[in-house]
Design a protein around this motif. Structure first.
Motif, PDB file in Angstrom:
ATOM      1  N   ALA A  19       8.542 -44.824 -48.049  1.00  0.00           N
ATOM      2  CA  ALA A  19       8.821 -44.656 -49.479  1.00  0.00           C
ATOM      3  C   ALA A  19       9.044 -43.177 -49.798  1.00  0.00           C
ATOM      4  N   GLU A  20       8.208 -42.313 -49.233  1.00  0.00           N
ATOM      5  CA  GLU A  20       8.351 -40.856 -49.444  1.00  0.00           C
ATOM      6  C   GLU A  20       9.732 -40.383 -48.990  1.00  0.00           C
ATOM      7  N   LYS A  21      10.152 -40.909 -47.827  1.00  0.00           N
ATOM      8  CA  LYS A  21      11.449 -40.507 -47.279  1.00  0.00           C
ATOM      9  C   LYS A  21      12.574 -40.924 -48.243  1.00  0.00           C
ATOM     10  N   GLN A  26      16.578 -39.640 -52.454  1.00  0.00           N
ATOM     11  CA  GLN A  26      17.085 -39.968 -53.797  1.00  0.00           C
ATOM     12  C   GLN A  26      17.046 -38.766 -54.723  1.00  0.00           C
ATOM     13  N   LEU A  27      15.950 -37.984 -54.652  1.00  0.00           N
ATOM     14  CA  LEU A  27      15.835 -36.824 -55.537  1.00  0.00           C
ATOM     15  C   LEU A  27      16.997 -35.874 -55.293  1.00  0.00           C
ATOM     16  N   ALA A  53      12.646 -44.472 -64.048  1.00  0.00           N
ATOM     17  CA  ALA A  53      12.218 -43.382 -64.938  1.00  0.00           C
ATOM     18  C   ALA A  53      11.425 -42.341 -64.146  1.00  0.00           C
ATOM     19  N   ALA A  54      10.465 -42.802 -63.344  1.00  0.00           N
ATOM     20  CA  ALA A  54       9.613 -41.865 -62.594  1.00  0.00           C
ATOM     21  C   ALA A  54      10.451 -41.028 -61.620  1.00  0.00           C
ATOM     22  N   LEU A  55      11.433 -41.658 -60.978  1.00  0.00           N
ATOM     23  CA  LEU A  55      12.309 -40.921 -60.050  1.00  0.00           C
ATOM     24  C   LEU A  55      13.103 -39.853 -60.802  1.00  0.00           C
ATOM     25  N   LEU A  56      13.671 -40.245 -61.948  1.00  0.00           N
ATOM     26  CA  LEU A  56      14.504 -39.313 -62.704  1.00  0.00           C
ATOM     27  C   LEU A  56      13.686 -38.187 -63.335  1.00  0.00           C
ATOM     28  N   ILE A  57      12.457 -38.498 -63.734  1.00  0.00           N
ATOM     29  CA  ILE A  57      11.600 -37.436 -64.291  1.00  0.00           C
ATOM     30  C   ILE A  57      11.369 -36.388 -63.204  1.00  0.00           C
ATOM     31  N   LYS A  58      11.116 -36.869 -61.979  1.00  0.00           N
ATOM     32  CA  LYS A  58      10.915 -35.938 -60.859  1.00  0.00           C
ATOM     33  C   LYS A  58      12.176 -35.145 -60.556  1.00  0.00           C
TER      34      LYS A  58
END
Ligand code: XMP
Length: 329
Positions: A19-21, A26-27, A53-58
């Motif tokens: 998941a981290e990878k 993605q980021l 949302a959490a991905l985009l906030i990051k």
């Protein structure tokens, strides 16, 4: 938009490391795609839109603008949780629209299930489009599309809700961003956990777009809707206490539009029944019923009939799918 597909040999994301990878990749991709522009997201609080949302906030922080529309048919505590997690904890740009009155006024007196669904869907798009028109300088529209959505819409099983639902003046303004598009649901959950979303949000049971509206069969009234919401909250609380949360696929209550005679404190009552439904499935095409311990059922009957206004009887739905569907409408 480029038609991104899940690579045939893609490794299933089953561990926090994988998941981290995925998140790192993605980021990077999101920052490249978005640059210094702004992104809009309809944030329901469901697993997919919350992970997006959490991905985009990051990735882009305050360049993301989330709109949470409360259509008045959400479960108890849901809008509060979205505000707490995204605005207070993650410091996101979040616009909260309480459109309860607007939806319930439009739905007043409407008993036909398909018409109800249609009104809820249309009104949702209208409210979201109104918010979008108020905002300037937004280039992207993010969506929580996942891989099964693409497969189902290709197979003609379910219309995939994409920008196609939005009015042309809005849809044509945006480029789509779909960062979990190639993931299966369990992978989205794994990514959500790695992003630090609360377990209550990541492990959430499926919840239909029309929300409690389909669990208040026939014409929705505010008092009966409240009985659905309160009984659902009790059911969820008891499932959590009894270790059933995350084990049973879906569980909820339905309050049908008929009354029966009862007795309370020596006086006649004439109130609604509350139906409990708890089911398991792997593909939602075929569904089996969860058999609850008798003591738990007794306890639920007691709590629901004493704590929920307007309920004097509790029934348990033992019907698999087929012949019944999961929801009542
Ligand atoms: P049915 O009632 O068709 O439900 O057996 C199967 C699953 O789909 C969910 N469901 C919906 N989900 N929008 C959704 O996003 C909807 O309109 C909708 N209707 C049903 C239902 O909760 C169950 O998990």
């Amino acid at each position: 938009m480029e038609d991104i597909r899940r690579p045939e040999n893609m490794e299933r994301i089953t561990t926090p490391e994988l998941a981290e990878k995925f998140i790192e990749e993605q980021l990077k991709a999101l920052r490249e795609q978005i640059g210094d522009k702004k992104v809009l997201l309809a944030l329901s609080g469901g697993v997919d839109s919350s992970v997006v949302a959490a991905l985009l906030i990051k990735a882009v922080g305050k360049q993301l603008i989330c709109v949470h529309v409360n259509h008045g048919l959400l479960r108890k505590g849901e809008p509060e949780q979205v505000i707490e997690v995204f605005r207070n904890q993650m410091d996101a740009n979040l616009i909260y629209v309480d459109a309860t009155d607007r939806f319930l006024d439009k739905l007043a007196g409407v008993a036909d299930p398909e018409t109800k669904r249609h009104i809820i869907g249309e009104e949702f798009i209208d409210v979201f489009a109104e918010e979008a028109r108020k905002l300037d300088g937004i280039s992207f529209l993010a969506q929580g599309t996942i891989w099964p959505d693409i497969l189902e819409s290709e197979a003609g099983i379910k219309a995939h809700h994409n920008a196609g639902g939005l009015p042309e003046d809005i849809a044509s303004r945006f480029e789509l961003v779909e960062p979990v598009r190639i993931l299966f649901k369990d992978e989205v959950r794994e990514v959500g956990r790695a992003l630090g979303l609360p377990s209550g949000m990541v492990e959430r049971q499926p919840f239909p777009g029309p929300g409690l509206g389909v669990r208040c069969p026939g014409a929705i009234t505010r008092d009966r809707l409240e009985a659905v919401r309160e009984s659902d909250a009790i059911l969820r609380e008891e499932f959590a206490k009894n270790g059933l949360e995350g084990k049973v696929w879906q569980y909820f209550t339905v309050v049908p539009d008929f009354k029966s005679t009862g007795v309370k404190n020596g006086k006649r009552t004439f109130d609604w029944p509350c139906i409990i439904r708890a089911i398991n499935t792997t593909d939602v095409m075929e569904v089996t019923v969860e058999h609850l311990p008798a003591e738990l059922i007794d306890h639920l009957v007691k709590r629901i009939t004493t704590e929920v206004e307007g309920i004097n009887r509790v029934l348990y739905d033992y019907t698999p799918k087929p012949p019944a569907t999961v929801e009542y409408e």
